[in-house]
Enzyme design. Structure first.
Site, PDB file in Angstrom:
ATOM      1  CE  LYS A   3       1.595  -4.835   6.949  1.00  0.00           C
ATOM      2  NZ  LYS A   3       1.368  -3.762   5.925  1.00  0.00           N
TER       3      LYS A   3
ATOM      4  NE  ARG B 178       1.939   6.761  11.755  1.00  0.00           N
ATOM      5  CZ  ARG B 178       3.004   6.687  11.175  1.00  0.00           C
ATOM      6  NH1 ARG B 178       4.221   6.953  11.726  1.00  0.00           N
ATOM      7  NH2 ARG B 178       2.992   6.202  10.104  1.00  0.00           N
TER       8      ARG B 178
ATOM      9  NE  ARG C  18      -3.808   0.049   2.276  1.00  0.00           N
ATOM     10  CZ  ARG C  18      -3.842   0.931   3.367  1.00  0.00           C
ATOM     11  NH1 ARG C  18      -3.272   0.601   4.522  1.00  0.00           N
ATOM     12  NH2 ARG C  18      -4.722   1.840   3.297  1.00  0.00           N
TER      13      ARG C  18
HETATM   14  C1  BTN Z   1       0.662  -3.862   2.608  1.00  0.00           C
HETATM   15  O1  BTN Z   1       1.376  -2.689   2.120  1.00  0.00           O
HETATM   16  O2  BTN Z   1       0.453  -3.852   3.553  1.00  0.00           O
HETATM   17  C2  BTN Z   1       0.155  -4.681   1.331  1.00  0.00           C
HETATM   18  C3  BTN Z   1       0.902  -5.753   0.904  1.00  0.00           C
HETATM   19  C4  BTN Z   1       0.386  -6.600   0.019  1.00  0.00           C
HETATM   20  C5  BTN Z   1       1.487  -7.615  -0.575  1.00  0.00           C
HETATM   21  C6  BTN Z   1       0.670  -8.667  -1.530  1.00  0.00           C
HETATM   22  S1  BTN Z   1       1.750  -9.915  -1.946  1.00  0.00           S
HETATM   23  C7  BTN Z   1       0.686 -10.803  -3.079  1.00  0.00           C
HETATM   24  C8  BTN Z   1       0.100  -9.344  -3.826  1.00  0.00           C
HETATM   25  N1  BTN Z   1       1.181  -8.995  -4.935  1.00  0.00           N
HETATM   26  C9  BTN Z   1       1.486  -7.851  -4.743  1.00  0.00           C
HETATM   27  O3  BTN Z   1       2.305  -7.315  -5.705  1.00  0.00           O
HETATM   28  N2  BTN Z   1       1.266  -7.081  -3.483  1.00  0.00           N
HETATM   29  C10 BTN Z   1       0.069  -8.110  -2.666  1.00  0.00           C
END
Ligand code: BTN
Length: 247
Positions: free
Chosen positions: A110, A245, A45
């Site tokens: 996390k 946060r 994100r």
């Molecule tokens: C975050 O920032 O917390 C979200 C992370 C999401 C990662 C997943 S891994 C599978 C899918 N493919 C990606 O490129 N991103 C999501």
């Protein structure tokens, strides 16, 4: 009646792969899953990179359609977090927490993140790619340098684990809860989200664009909006690139 699961050894990003296929006009079965052993450009994100070298993380993307239109996307994104948390509880006896909108934490660190991407709308329906990244076994020294916050991984708490089983459990729990959401809306998930909320009744701060909002966090309302109380007044927040946060 489960949808297919496709497996790649390495790819740029499982989300990107499914997004590209949708953009090329491919019709993806609802619930189709693409997983990769490693990603070279995992997307997080807020435009961040999701660290996903071999064995470190589970990179899981699922195709879905939003029958109710885009206004249901907020609730849907929270439901995915609830589904991942429930799966970790029911199938692995863990006690995860959710940080609004849908980060998954274990003992305050996390464990997993969710990135939902939208690929256009046709005849009122939106095509979605639901990306879930779960830390499985992060290499301590290297990962510590690349990840900007305290993290947890499954192997540290569970020992070795069967990745295939994890994928199947994730697909079935997510698809099941998303179908329940389609029938019943977000309301039945409100309590399921709130009882796992990381910041329940705590002082929090939230960046909304350039504006800093402070207050006490009261979880989400029946629509999935985040409720923050500030000097006796309740303010609602939804969607977008908000980042919450603890104070
Ligand atoms: C975050 O920032 O917390 C979200 C992370 C999401 C990662 C997943 S891994 C599978 C899918 N493919 C990606 O490129 N991103 C999501």
């Amino acid at each position: 009646d489960s949808a297919p699961i496709e497996v790649l050894s390495i790819t740029d990003s499982t989300n990107l792969q499914l997004m590209q296929r949708l953009q090329q006009g491919e019709v993806l079965p609802k619930g189709l899953v693409l997983v990769a052993e490693a990603q070279t450009a995992g997307r997080g994100r807020h435009g961040r990179l999701w660290y996903s070298p071999f064995a470190a993380s589970l990179s899981f993307s699922m195709a879905w359609q939003l029958e109710q239109g885009i206004q249901a996307a907020m609730g849907l994104s929270l439901v995915v977090g609830v589904a991942v948390a429930e799966m970790l509880e029911a199938d692995y006896q863990l006690s995860p927490q959710l940080k609004w909108p849908n980060d998954i934490y274990l003992a305050g660190k996390k464990l997993a993140g969710i990135l939902i991407e939208l690929s256009g709308q046709s005849d009122g329906r939106c095509q979605l790619v639901i990306g879930i990244g779960i830390n499985v076994q992060l290499p301590a020294g290297q990962a510590a340098r690349q990840i900007d916050q305290p993290w947890a991984d499954l192997t540290s708490v569970l020992g070795t684990l069967d990745r295939n089983q994890l994928v199947a459990r994730l697909q079935s729990r997510c698809a099941g809860q998303l179908r329940r959401f389609e029938l019943l809306g977000f309301a039945p998930f409100q309590a399921e989200f709130n009882r796992r909320h990381l910041f329940a009744n705590q002082a929090v701060q939230l960046m909304q664009g350039q504006q800093l909002v402070r207050g006490i966090c009261h979880g989400v309302d029946a629509q999935g909006n985040l409720v923050i109380e500030n000097q006796g007044k309740k303010q609602l927040f939804h969607g977008g690139e908000l980042s919450l946060r603890a104070e």
